[in-house]
Design an enzyme around this catalytic site. Structure first.
Site, short mmCIF file in Angstrom:
data_model
loop_
_atom_site.label_atom_id
_atom_site.label_comp_id
_atom_site.label_asym_id
_atom_site.label_seq_id
_atom_site.Cartn_x
_atom_site.Cartn_y
_atom_site.Cartn_z
N ASP A 364 0.81 -1.22 0.00
CA ASP A 364 0.00 0.00 0.00
C ASP A 364 0.84 1.27 0.00
OD1 ASP A 364 -2.38 -1.41 -0.04
OD2 ASP A 364 -2.47 -1.58 2.13
N ASN A 447 -10.94 -1.02 0.47
CA ASN A 447 -11.81 -1.48 1.55
C ASN A 447 -11.24 -1.22 2.93
OD1 ASN A 447 -9.99 -3.61 0.38
ND2 ASN A 447 -10.49 -4.63 2.31
N TYR A 448 -9.95 -0.91 3.03
CA TYR A 448 -9.28 -0.92 4.32
C TYR A 448 -8.88 0.48 4.74
CZ TYR A 448 -7.77 -4.71 7.39
OH TYR A 448 -7.69 -5.64 8.39
N HIS A 500 -4.80 -13.29 6.03
CA HIS A 500 -3.80 -12.39 5.46
C HIS A 500 -2.94 -11.81 6.57
CE1 HIS A 500 -7.37 -9.97 6.41
NE2 HIS A 500 -6.54 -8.96 6.64
N HIS A 667 -3.74 -11.75 10.40
CA HIS A 667 -5.17 -11.50 10.61
C HIS A 667 -5.98 -12.71 10.15
CE1 HIS A 667 -8.84 -8.61 10.03
NE2 HIS A 667 -9.01 -9.51 10.98
#
Length: 774
Positions: A364, A447-448, A500, A667
């Site tokens: 990211d 989405n995050y 993930h 996670h």
């Protein structure tokens, strides 16, 4: 690489600090300089047709030039770590440009006019222009991600894919992602597109994932293919294909519609699905009030707070960048602590092996830029209390300006007790409250959400908190599809959240009381001697084992909770007056999982920073990004990125060093993470360890908050443990007096203490709930 110059007269910048982010005017000036350069120079790569600006950001001046400008070190200190004494202090912009028609990308450097001392630049000029190899792809720009939805909403192949499962093409929403690596389309600038159906305005689209994934060319807008991942195998069946070749050879599966039940998180949307739903009304207001104002001050972007002083930067890639961090230590003067702190890279690798789920490995920071994806923060929501906001300016693809208002939040928070002790002999209690200065930013990556919080404390420590929230990436399961609990969790019917990890590379550039530092690994282990031995007869002994990292290869290490492992950044030229040990700060984190992808995997090749929890390198101005400057679609390799720095095996003893701790979380989603995820907090602490002579917070006053009060309204029936408030208060006072008389009568003090403690347990429990003590 060519060194070229073309003038473009603009008024001088009034930049007050060499590390200030580029202003909107400076970005415009850089855009104009590049356009002038391209219009007057040939042989700068393939012919350019409507080139697009991918990013323009500050090119930081050399570290030693900034430190020389700051006056923090003398020339002898700088020479000791290799400064030439001639490092230029310039105001420059890094430019990344792409030309979709030719698939050519470029890097450039623009020299900007400024008022920095010694700079004679009075007009903007392109000083470096470099055509990049065709396979190098700069990061995906925000506008490209938005364009992905427009492409898929108009494409004929996507229309047919939608109609096959009974949804309208006009109702789809699209999350464009970097693709990691797809060997089927070499040389293309790619996005993979996750498709969701939106049933009504503001409906949670992530509750309706579709069973197909288009791959688009982000230069041409062409849909290259649509992938239909195979379903989980039933017991006794062969594993579905995990490679592109095997996937292409296998017969397509049957199509299936997305899950259509409402899975909403917006209260008004939940009420549409469930008329009995209502927002709870039992939370009373809680206000944070600073009637006399805040305790920090800003001079430009230089912040001062409670002996701390630092510069606040913000870049499209890293987001928050904190620099020149010092501490005013009284008679010892201003002490340098850290030159630069930032989250240099991150990766989110997913566990599902069925093709093409392996492509979900989001970098990211490097692939998108967490700064460019920053939120405009809302007063009283994202930050509570008295807030100072700073904006952020970035370039658009067309060369305009995008301003993210309130991208950075600065505020103070109460942080509980700083220290406390009660002398049980006379009940004299001393308590001081801690406070932290918080510098934060929140970004949304599809989405995050990630919140990045740098916390400075009154105890001399610095903490980075990363708060992960938002919505887990969801993929649809077919009706009756076999579950795969080894790799995913069905968080709602037919909605799978794949396992993930979130792995972050924190770049720590220390200057612990000076520029010459080193790193020591500190483990706590049992003593070697056996129980019953002369030196460890009762077997209780344990000790610290310190390992000095002598070279970069030596420094490659992993967390070990069984040994309470920490890493101390020391200055071997300064010793603590009492311990005799080197002054230091230690790196402490309980959130350091190993990367679970196998060595040789695509993500392992691309994320060398995550192969270990710690490594140390010597400082270089050019080594800021451990997965290279251009990680988008970069295959990496065994010796990629930061691994090359490790392989140099530099001497890191008493040198200018950089530490690279990797922290994060594995996670395994829970149903409670759906449909919106409660915050998961990850922390790295930088704690003084022999840096200060003693507790640096001793001068923090012990004070009672005049606004605090007894919450007697909580006792709904006016009694606690059968006692009214007034009666309980009286009996507590009576029992204290009784114990005092008992002690004066000559009874042994140990008997008095034990008896009185037992007598008061009930009263103490009651009093701790807020009852008044008479």
């Amino acid at each position: 690489m060519s060194s070229l110059s073309i003038g473009n007269d603009k008024p001088l910048s009034t930049s007050a600090h060499p590390l200030d982010p580029l202003s909107a005017d400076e970005i415009r000036t850089a855009v104009s300089a590049v356009r002038t350069f391209l219009g007057t120079h040939e042989n700068v790569g393939k012919p350019l047709v409507r080139p697009l600006f991918n990013s323009i950001s500050l090119r930081e001046p050399p570290k030693y030039a900034v430190l020389r400008w700051s006056g923090l070190f003398d020339e002898q200190d700088l020479e000791a770590v290799g400064s030439s004494g001639t490092e230029p202090l310039k105001r420059q912009a890094d430019v990344h440009l792409i030309c979709p028609s030719s698939s050519q990308s470029f890097e450039g450097v623009v020299d900007l006019p400024s008022n920095l001392p010694g700079q004679k630049q009075t007009s903007a000029a392109v000083s470096v222009w470099t055509p990049l190899p065709e396979l190098i792809q700069p990061s995906l720009q925000t506008e490209e991600l938005i364009w992905a939805e427009e492409i898929c909403q108009k494409d004929e192949k996507v229309r047919l894919a939608c109609e096959a499962i009974g949804i309208k093409q006009s109702d789809i929403a699209v999350d464009g992602w970097c693709i990691g690596l797809d060997e089927r389309f070499p040389g293309r600038r790619l996005q993979q597109c996750f498709i969701f159906a939106r049933l009504r305005p503001n409906d949670n689209l992530y509750a309706h994932p579709c069973d197909f994934i288009p791959v688009i060319d982000s230069h041409t807008g062409e849909v290259l293919t649509i992938d239909y991942p195979h379903t989980n195998q039933k017991q006794g069946e062969a594993h579905p294909p995990s490679s592109a070749e095997a996937h292409g050879a296998k017969e397509p599966r049957e199509r299936f519609a997305p899950p259509m039940s409402g899975q909403n998180y917006l209260p008004e949307q939940i009420a549409l699905d469930d008329p009995t739903f209502k927002v709870r009304d039992t939370l009373k207001p809680l206000h944070v009030v600073q009637p006399e104002g805040v305790s920090y001050s800003l001079e430009g972007r230089v912040l001062s707070w409670q002996n701390w002083k630092l510069h606040i930067g913000f870049e499209f890639r890293e987001g928050l960048v904190l620099s020149n961090i010092t501490y005013d230590d009284g008679v010892k003067g201003t002490r340098p602590v850290f030159y630069r702190l930032s989250v240099a890279e991150m990766v989110v690798p997913y566990a599902k092996t069925i093709f093409p789920h392996h492509r979900k490995q989001a970098f990211d920071t490097g692939e998108y830029g967490v700064g460019a994806l920053a939120n405009s923060l809302a007063l009283g929501c994202d930050c509570l209390g008295s807030i100072t906001y700073l904006d952020a300016d970035f370039v658009t693809r067309a060369g305009g300006i995008e301003t993210i208002k309130s991208a950075i939040c600065i505020h103070e928070e109460d942080a509980g007790i700083l220290h406390k002790h009660t002398d049980f002999r006379d009940n004299r209690a001393h308590v001081a409250r801690n406070r932290k200065l918080v510098i934060s930013s929140i970004c949304t990556v599809a989405n995050y959400e990630y919140g990045f919080y740098f916390n400075f404390s009154l105890d001399g420590s610095v903490e980075l908190e990363v708060k992960a929230t938002g919505i887990v990436n969801a993929y649809a399961l077919a009706p009756g599809e076999a579950r795969d609990p080894s790799h995913e969790v069905e968080v709602a019917p037919r909605i799978a959240a794949q396992h993930h990890q979130h792995l972050f590379s924190l770049r720590v550039d220390p200057m612990i009381d000076g520029l010459q530092n080193q790193v020591v690994q500190v483990d706590s282990v049992p003593d070697d001697e056996d129980v019953g031995s002369d030196s460890n007869f009762y077997g209780n002994g344990f000790k610290t084992v310190k390992t000095l990292f002598k070279s970069s290869k030596d420094s490659v290490s992993n967390a070990d909770s069984a040994k309470a492992r920490v890493w101390a950044i020391e200055n071997p030229n300064k010793q603590h007056f009492s311990t005799g040990g080197n002054v230091s700060y230690k790196i402490v984190s309980k959130d350091m999982p190993p990367m679970l992808a196998k060595p040789g995997s695509i993500v392992w090749n691309r994320a060398p920073f995550a192969r270990q929890n710690m490594f140390v390198t010597t400082y270089s101005d050019d080594e800021k990004f451990p997965s290279d400057v251009h990680i988008n679609q970069n295959p990496g390799g065994p010796d990629f990125g930061s691994q090359q720095w490790i392989n140099r095996d530099d001497n890191i003893v008493n040198k200018d060093v950089v530490c690279w701790p990797c922290f994060g979380v594995t996670h395994i989603s829970r149903p409670e993470d759906w449909p919106i995820m409660p915050v998961e907090i990850l922390r790295v602490h930088l704690k003084p360890s022999g840096f200060f002579d003693r507790n640096p917070g001793l001068d923090v006053p012990s004070s009672a908050d005049s606004k605090s009060r007894y919450a007697n309204e909580a006792f709904t029936k006016g009694k606690v443990n059968g006692l009214s408030n007034a009666n309980a208060s009286y009996r507590l006072e009576e029992s204290v007096q009784f114990c005092a008389r008992w002690a004066r009568s000559g009874v042994k003090i140990s008997v008095v203490v034990a008896s009185c403690i037992n007598m008061h347990i009930g009263y103490i429990a009651w009093w701790s709930q807020g009852a008044p003590l008479a």
